[in-house]
Write an enzyme that holds these catalytic residues in place. Structure first.
Site, PDB file in Angstrom:
ATOM      1  N   ASP A   1       1.499  -1.163  54.657  1.00 15.04           N
ATOM      2  CA  ASP A   1       2.726  -2.636  54.893  1.00 15.04           C
ATOM      3  C   ASP A   1       2.418  -4.068  54.532  1.00 15.04           C
ATOM      4  OD1 ASP A   1       1.134  -4.230  56.729  1.00 15.04           O
ATOM      5  OD2 ASP A   1       3.010  -3.198  58.253  1.00 15.04           O
ATOM      6  N   SER A   2       2.999  -4.689  54.512  1.00 13.60           N
ATOM      7  CA  SER A   2       2.567  -6.019  53.070  1.00 13.60           C
ATOM      8  C   SER A   2       2.061  -7.413  54.105  1.00 13.60           C
ATOM      9  CB  SER A   2       3.830  -7.065  52.842  1.00 13.60           C
ATOM     10  OG  SER A   2       4.400  -7.428  54.357  1.00 13.60           O
ATOM     11  N   GLY A   3       1.386  -6.928  55.925  1.00 12.15           N
ATOM     12  CA  GLY A   3       1.260  -7.956  56.614  1.00 12.15           C
ATOM     13  C   GLY A   3       2.426  -8.908  57.059  1.00 12.15           C
ATOM     14  N   GLY A   4       3.618  -9.366  56.119  1.00  8.93           N
ATOM     15  CA  GLY A   4       4.325  -9.992  56.357  1.00  8.93           C
ATOM     16  C   GLY A   4       4.841 -10.397  58.028  1.00  8.93           C
TER      17      GLY A   4
ATOM     18  N   ASP B   1       6.893  -9.841  52.645  1.00 10.28           N
ATOM     19  CA  ASP B   1       8.934 -10.366  53.081  1.00 10.28           C
ATOM     20  C   ASP B   1       8.330 -10.868  54.199  1.00 10.28           C
ATOM     21  OD1 ASP B   1       7.999  -8.260  54.385  1.00 10.28           O
ATOM     22  OD2 ASP B   1       9.926  -7.641  55.600  1.00 10.28           O
TER      23      ASP B   1
ATOM     24  N   GLN C   1      15.553  -6.977  53.609  1.00 10.78           N
ATOM     25  CA  GLN C   1      15.909  -7.711  55.085  1.00 10.78           C
ATOM     26  C   GLN C   1      17.466  -7.827  54.999  1.00 10.78           C
ATOM     27  OE1 GLN C   1      14.264  -7.981  57.700  1.00 10.78           O
ATOM     28  NE2 GLN C   1      11.892  -7.969  56.941  1.00 10.78           N
TER      29      GLN C   1
ATOM     30  N   ASP D   1       9.082   4.921  60.129  1.00  8.36           N
ATOM     31  CA  ASP D   1       7.322   4.722  60.747  1.00  8.36           C
ATOM     32  C   ASP D   1       7.346   3.951  62.102  1.00  8.36           C
ATOM     33  OD1 ASP D   1       5.803   1.486  60.907  1.00  8.36           O
ATOM     34  OD2 ASP D   1       6.862   2.011  59.054  1.00  8.36           O
TER      35      ASP D   1
ATOM     36  N   CYS E   1       6.209  24.271  72.129  1.00 13.93           N
ATOM     37  CA  CYS E   1       5.537  23.356  71.188  1.00 13.93           C
ATOM     38  C   CYS E   1       4.194  24.294  70.440  1.00 13.93           C
ATOM     39  CB  CYS E   1       4.963  22.376  72.140  1.00 13.93           C
ATOM     40  SG  CYS E   1       3.835  21.234  70.695  1.00 13.93           S
TER      41      CYS E   1
ATOM     42  N   CYS F   1       1.474  23.167  68.759  1.00 12.02           N
ATOM     43  CA  CYS F   1       0.623  22.900  68.749  1.00 12.02           C
ATOM     44  C   CYS F   1      -1.238  23.495  69.736  1.00 12.02           C
ATOM     45  CB  CYS F   1       0.649  20.732  69.685  1.00 12.02           C
ATOM     46  SG  CYS F   1       0.418  20.489  71.168  1.00 12.02           S
TER      47      CYS F   1
ATOM     48  N   CYS G   1      -1.175  22.700  73.397  1.00 10.18           N
ATOM     49  CA  CYS G   1      -0.380  23.359  74.010  1.00 10.18           C
ATOM     50  C   CYS G   1      -0.711  24.643  73.961  1.00 10.18           C
ATOM     51  CB  CYS G   1       1.143  23.033  73.680  1.00 10.18           C
ATOM     52  SG  CYS G   1       2.046  21.565  73.604  1.00 10.18           S
TER      53      CYS G   1
ATOM     54  N   HIS H   1      -0.978  15.764  70.542  1.00 13.38           N
ATOM     55  CA  HIS H   1       0.715  16.846  70.378  1.00 13.38           C
ATOM     56  C   HIS H   1       1.895  16.387  70.310  1.00 13.38           C
ATOM     57  CE1 HIS H   1       3.730  18.405  72.673  1.00 13.38           C
ATOM     58  NE2 HIS H   1       3.951  17.375  73.614  1.00 13.38           N
TER      59      HIS H   1
HETATM   60 ZN   LIG Z   1       2.033  20.881  71.588  1.00 14.70          ZN
END
Ligand SMILES: [Zn+2]
Length: 378
Positions: free
Chosen positions: A92-95, A170, A212, A288, A326, A328, A331, A357
């Site tokens: 990201d830009s840091g803004g 921005d 924005q 994100d 799940c 993963c 789990c 997880h």
């Molecule tokens: Zn899991």
């Protein structure tokens, strides 16, 4: 070097299924993007992040500038080599960090406003910083020294860091920003967007412009039209969306309708499980959020039956799988009782397993959204 292919467009919403190709590989979209603030998804080494199904990470320009400094990352051969992550990555830009929510905080958890009607009349710029046409003057949260970051500085730092996707600098305004302030801020953000395009030198990075406009639909439209007409490789959508998920879906749809269809859009700082569907329906391709990692560190697991707080007494003797749905590695091997014990005892392993997880769970949620679009259900 970069291409975005739309595989299917929804007939019910703005959702689309796509593949975004970058120098470090392809991203199937819509995709959830774990946050690697300081070139690390906290508690997880790169291999574990990949094993959890992550396709793309977002790192933070502001934090990397402070620690360890972009020179160190550049010396290492760029952020991919520095952190041993060979897949796509964005910074990201840091803004956002420089301007809005104070210093030292991670990427937004606050893109959705908790309550409406608390708009401050006098809201100007955040205290302790000075905004000029060139950028923002502020004090380092690390040692108090005076620092300056503007569009030129942000792009230079992001070029040194070397992510595949970088963002224009921005002004990310506070959720309490007045319309008058937003008006001034938006024009500046648009001027800064042009500066970012002008100073960018690397061709192996895609620069995304940021839309924005907070929750003012006319300003959102204006920003989408202005930024959308500039030659960016893709677009970020930041700021406030209103108080509920449907408002967010509608506001995103308003923006994405005005953006060029053939370029990817990243929704900044949004990604609770209940946001996945509205973000996709609004036309977002990637998004994100710190939620899976942040909650894991506090002992909360996201599961197919809801959130489980491992600190609750009921899990002390729960010798059962964390989530039977799940797939993963955590789990498959560990019980709720064991996770509960580790987290209560503040064992770092508890944080590692919980994060593994949760990140897996969020990536599977995004995969389900892609399947829904493919089936024409979203
Ligand atoms: Zn899991």
């Amino acid at each position: 070097m970069f291409s975005f292919k739309i595989l299917k467009k929804s007939e019910k919403s703005k959702a689309r299924l796509g593949v975004f190709s970058t120098p470090h590989g392809d991203i199937e979209t819509p995709a959830f993007v774990p946050v690697a603030t300081r070139a690390s998804v906290r508690a997880l080494p790169a291999q574990a992040i990949a094993d959890a199904g992550s396709q793309l990470l977002i790192s933070n320009t502001f934090h990397l500038h402070l620690t360890p400094g972009e020179q160190v990352v550049k010396e290492a051969g760029g952020i991919h080599r520095f952190m041993n992550w060979n897949k796509p990555l964005m910074t990201d830009s840091g803004g956002f960090q420089v301007l809005s929510f104070g210093f030292g905080r991670e990427h937004s958890t606050g893109a959705m406003k908790e309550k409406q009607g608390e708009r401050s009349v006098d809201e100007k710029t955040p205290s302790g910083i000075k905004i000029t046409e060139e950028g923002v003057e502020f004090r380092s949260p690390k040692d108090g020294r005076k620092l300056f970051m503007g569009p030129k500085e942000s792009i230079r730092i992001q070029e040194d860091v070397g992510a595949d996707i970088i963002f224009a600098f921005d002004e990310a305004t506070s959720p309490l920003t007045t319309r008058e302030y937003m008006r001034t801020s938006l024009d500046r953000t648009h001027r800064w967007a042009q500066v970012c395009l002008d100073v960018k030198t690397r061709n192996d990075q895609a620069l995304f412009g940021i839309v924005q406009g907070s929750e003012f639909d006319d300003l959102r439209s204006e920003s989408a039209t202005t930024i959308g007409a500039m030659p960016f490789g893709g677009f970020g959508i930041g700021g406030e969306y209103g108080i509920d998920k449907e408002a967010m879906a509608q506001r995103l749809a308003l923006v994405t309708t005005l953006l060029p269809e053939n370029k990817p859009r990243h929704v900044l700082g949004v990604g609770h499980p209940e946001d996945f569907s509205p973000v996709a329906r609004g036309g977002g391709d990637t998004f994100d959020c710190i939620t899976p990692t942040h909650y894991a560190r506090h002992g909360t697991l996201f599961t197919s039956t809801g959130r489980l707080n491992m600190r609750n007494a009921e899990y002390v003797h729960a010798h059962v799988p964390i989530d039977t749905e799940c797939s993963c590695a955590v789990c498959a091997s560990y019980s709720r009782a064991y996770l509960s014990h580790l987290i209560r005892a503040s064992e770092p392993t508890g944080m590692v397993l919980a994060t593994m997880h949760n990140v897996h769970y969020f990536n599977i949620l995004a995969k389900k959204v892609r399947e829904q679009i493919a089936l024409g259900e979203l």
